[in-house]
Design a protein around this motif. Structure first.
Motif, PDB file in Angstrom:
ATOM      1  N   CYS A  67      -7.701   7.215  -6.784  1.00  0.00           N
ATOM      2  CA  CYS A  67      -6.402   7.897  -6.757  1.00  0.00           C
ATOM      3  C   CYS A  67      -5.297   6.839  -6.747  1.00  0.00           C
ATOM      4  O   CYS A  67      -5.484   5.744  -6.216  1.00  0.00           O
ATOM      5  CB  CYS A  67      -6.343   8.754  -5.489  1.00  0.00           C
ATOM      6  SG  CYS A  67      -4.803   9.658  -5.247  1.00  0.00           S
ATOM      7  N   THR A 119      -2.923   6.778  -4.890  1.00  0.00           N
ATOM      8  CA  THR A 119      -2.672   6.479  -3.470  1.00  0.00           C
ATOM      9  C   THR A 119      -3.443   5.228  -3.038  1.00  0.00           C
ATOM     10  O   THR A 119      -2.955   4.455  -2.212  1.00  0.00           O
ATOM     11  CB  THR A 119      -3.074   7.705  -2.617  1.00  0.00           C
ATOM     12  OG1 THR A 119      -2.156   8.750  -2.897  1.00  0.00           O
ATOM     13  CG2 THR A 119      -3.079   7.404  -1.126  1.00  0.00           C
ATOM     14  N   HIS A 144     -10.624   7.784  -1.101  1.00  0.00           N
ATOM     15  CA  HIS A 144     -10.605   9.059  -0.361  1.00  0.00           C
ATOM     16  C   HIS A 144     -10.981  10.241  -1.253  1.00  0.00           C
ATOM     17  O   HIS A 144     -10.536  11.352  -1.028  1.00  0.00           O
ATOM     18  CB  HIS A 144      -9.230   9.257   0.297  1.00  0.00           C
ATOM     19  CG  HIS A 144      -8.108   9.246  -0.684  1.00  0.00           C
ATOM     20  ND1 HIS A 144      -7.497   8.100  -1.121  1.00  0.00           N
ATOM     21  CD2 HIS A 144      -7.510  10.245  -1.353  1.00  0.00           C
ATOM     22  CE1 HIS A 144      -6.579   8.400  -2.001  1.00  0.00           C
ATOM     23  NE2 HIS A 144      -6.564   9.697  -2.174  1.00  0.00           N
ATOM     24  N   GLU A 145     -11.769   9.940  -2.294  1.00  0.00           N
ATOM     25  CA  GLU A 145     -12.334  11.025  -3.118  1.00  0.00           C
ATOM     26  C   GLU A 145     -13.833  10.750  -3.232  1.00  0.00           C
ATOM     27  O   GLU A 145     -14.377  10.627  -4.325  1.00  0.00           O
ATOM     28  CB  GLU A 145     -11.704  11.031  -4.522  1.00  0.00           C
ATOM     29  CG  GLU A 145     -10.284  11.583  -4.584  1.00  0.00           C
ATOM     30  CD  GLU A 145      -9.725  11.673  -5.997  1.00  0.00           C
ATOM     31  OE1 GLU A 145     -10.360  11.164  -6.948  1.00  0.00           O
ATOM     32  OE2 GLU A 145      -8.631  12.245  -6.155  1.00  0.00           O
ATOM     33  N   CYS A 181      -9.340  14.933  -3.639  1.00  0.00           N
ATOM     34  CA  CYS A 181      -7.909  14.687  -3.354  1.00  0.00           C
ATOM     35  C   CYS A 181      -7.057  15.323  -4.443  1.00  0.00           C
ATOM     36  O   CYS A 181      -6.262  16.212  -4.170  1.00  0.00           O
ATOM     37  CB  CYS A 181      -7.571  13.211  -3.204  1.00  0.00           C
ATOM     38  SG  CYS A 181      -5.781  12.961  -3.063  1.00  0.00           S
TER      39      CYS A 181
HETATM   40 ZN    ZN Z   1      -5.425  10.789  -3.380  1.00  0.00          ZN
END
Ligand code: ZN
Ligand code: 8ID
Ligand code: ZN
Length: 348
Positions: A44, A46, A67-68, A154
């Motif tokens: 991501c 992010t 975070h995925e 996400c």
């Molecule tokens: Zn994300």
């Protein structure tokens, strides 16, 4: 199931410092946590912000981002309920929260002041084994393709929630700014599945073809259009009823406040470093715009977003590379060259 003592991960010691692919210890789950053997993880934007240190909230250091993450439960702490070894589970941005504050009480856990964030304040999914609070970990149905479901954890959840936040009716026009990227490519499809008409904004012909193939009726190229606001309004019969801002551009956010139709919603999702929403108060009042922030989604949003994916309503346009190639993925992302999402395979 035997769990090794060490594993491969991508780690950085300082924000913007070297991204090292190396061996680190396998984490031991706390009493409330499950240990997930991560098979695939989406990358991501992010994660790029976290590595660069773009935001006012400091990251943990050294840090494993990501975070995925989609994988299989291999161990769990003594207080864990409702999971068993072998279940499919997902690491999402909200790793855990206090579950007792005013926001957690009303299922707005992402807004918890004590939110623990995967790949930010808690080592994330760019490793082969990652821990997650058993309450917050995503439940992925058995048999799901773990590479393709990863971006839902996400990007999918976030755009599903952002579309709910826009609060529009089926048949309304939604304009997605940054439509060719990871969040945008899913936003087009969730919007279509929810009955909206979609106008997409991004840069270049290849992204235009891509957005149309995913269901956008109109494409506006921000790199070519001299009067972007007029072009969006023309394509959407007078301006969209809502704008979903998933680009990483302060200017694009300001433009969305201009092209959105009166009584419409401007939803802020993308988080360009240091950006401000700059728009004339007079126009916002007279047009009665709703300008709203939208931040990932809660557990119910997560399960809904996954459900829409498993029912075949959403396709994840992914390219799979090895975890060791993460630095190259960040480079492509920085240059805006990624169509859809890159997913890293933790075994390579
Ligand atoms: Zn994300
Ligand atoms: O909960 C949240 N609010 C949340 C959740 C997940 C991600 C927020 N985000 C944030 C990320 O931190 C990032 O700031 O959403 C943003 C987008 O994440 P992404 O989709 O993972 O990024 P990407 O794949 O790089 O896609 C960005 C797209 O924006 C386009 C690029 O060409 C790319 O396709 N773009 C840019 I940069 N400037 C543009 C502009 N002026 C633009 N598109 C239209 N107009
Ligand atoms: Zn809380």
């Amino acid at each position: 199931m035997s769990i090794p003592k060490t594993q491969k991960a991508v780690v950085f010691e300082t924000n913007g410092g070297p991204l090292e692919y190396r061996d680190i210890p396998v984490p031991v789950p706390k009493a409330n946590e499950i240990l997930i053997n991560i098979k695939y993880s989406g990358v991501c934007h992010t994660d790029l912000h976290a590595w660069k240190g773009d935001w006012p909230l400091p990251t943990k250091l050294p840090l494993v981002g990501g975070h995925e993450g989609a994988g299989v439960v291999v161990a769990m702490g003594e207080n864990v309920k409702g999971w068993k070894i072998g279940d499919y589970a997902g690491i999402k941005w909200l790793n855990g929260s206090c579950m007792s504050c005013e926001f957690c009480q009303q299922t707005d856990e992402p807004n918890c002041p004590e939110a623990d964030l995967s790949g930010y304040t808690h080592d994330g999914s760019f490793q082969q084994y990652a821990t997650a609070d058993a309450v917050q970990a995503a439940r992925i149905p058995a048999g799901t393709d773990l590479a393709h479901v990863a971006p839902i954890l996400c990007a999918g959840v976030t755009v599903y929630k952002a579309l709910k936040t826009a609060d529009r009716k089926a048949g309304d026009w939604i304009c997605i700014s940054g439509a060719g990227g990871g969040l945008g490519s899913l936003a087009i499809q969730y919007a279509r599945a929810m009955g909206f008409r979609v106008a997409a904004i991004d840069g270049g012909e290849e992204k235009g073809e891509f957005c149309k193939s995913l269901g956008a009726e109109a494409y506006i190229d921000f790199t070519k259009e001299k009067d972007l606001v007029a072009a969006v309004q023309k394509a959407t019969d007078g301006g969209p009823h809502a704008a979903i801002n998933v680009s990483v551009s302060e200017k694009a956010i300001a433009q969305s406040c201009e092209y959105t139709r009166s009584t419409g919603s401007v939803v802020l999702v993308g988080l360009p470093a240091g950006a401000k929403v700059v728009t004339p108060v007079f126009d916002s009042v007279v047009k009665s715009l709703s300008i709203k922030g939208s931040y990932v989604g809660n557990r119910a949003d997560t399960q809904r977003a996954i459900d829409m994916y498993t029912r075949g309503l959403i396709k994840c346009p992914i390219q799979i590379v090895g975890l060791s190639e993460l630095p190259e993925v960040y480079k492509l992302m920085e240059e805006g060259k990624i169509l859809g999402r890159y997913v890293v395979d933790s075994s390579k």
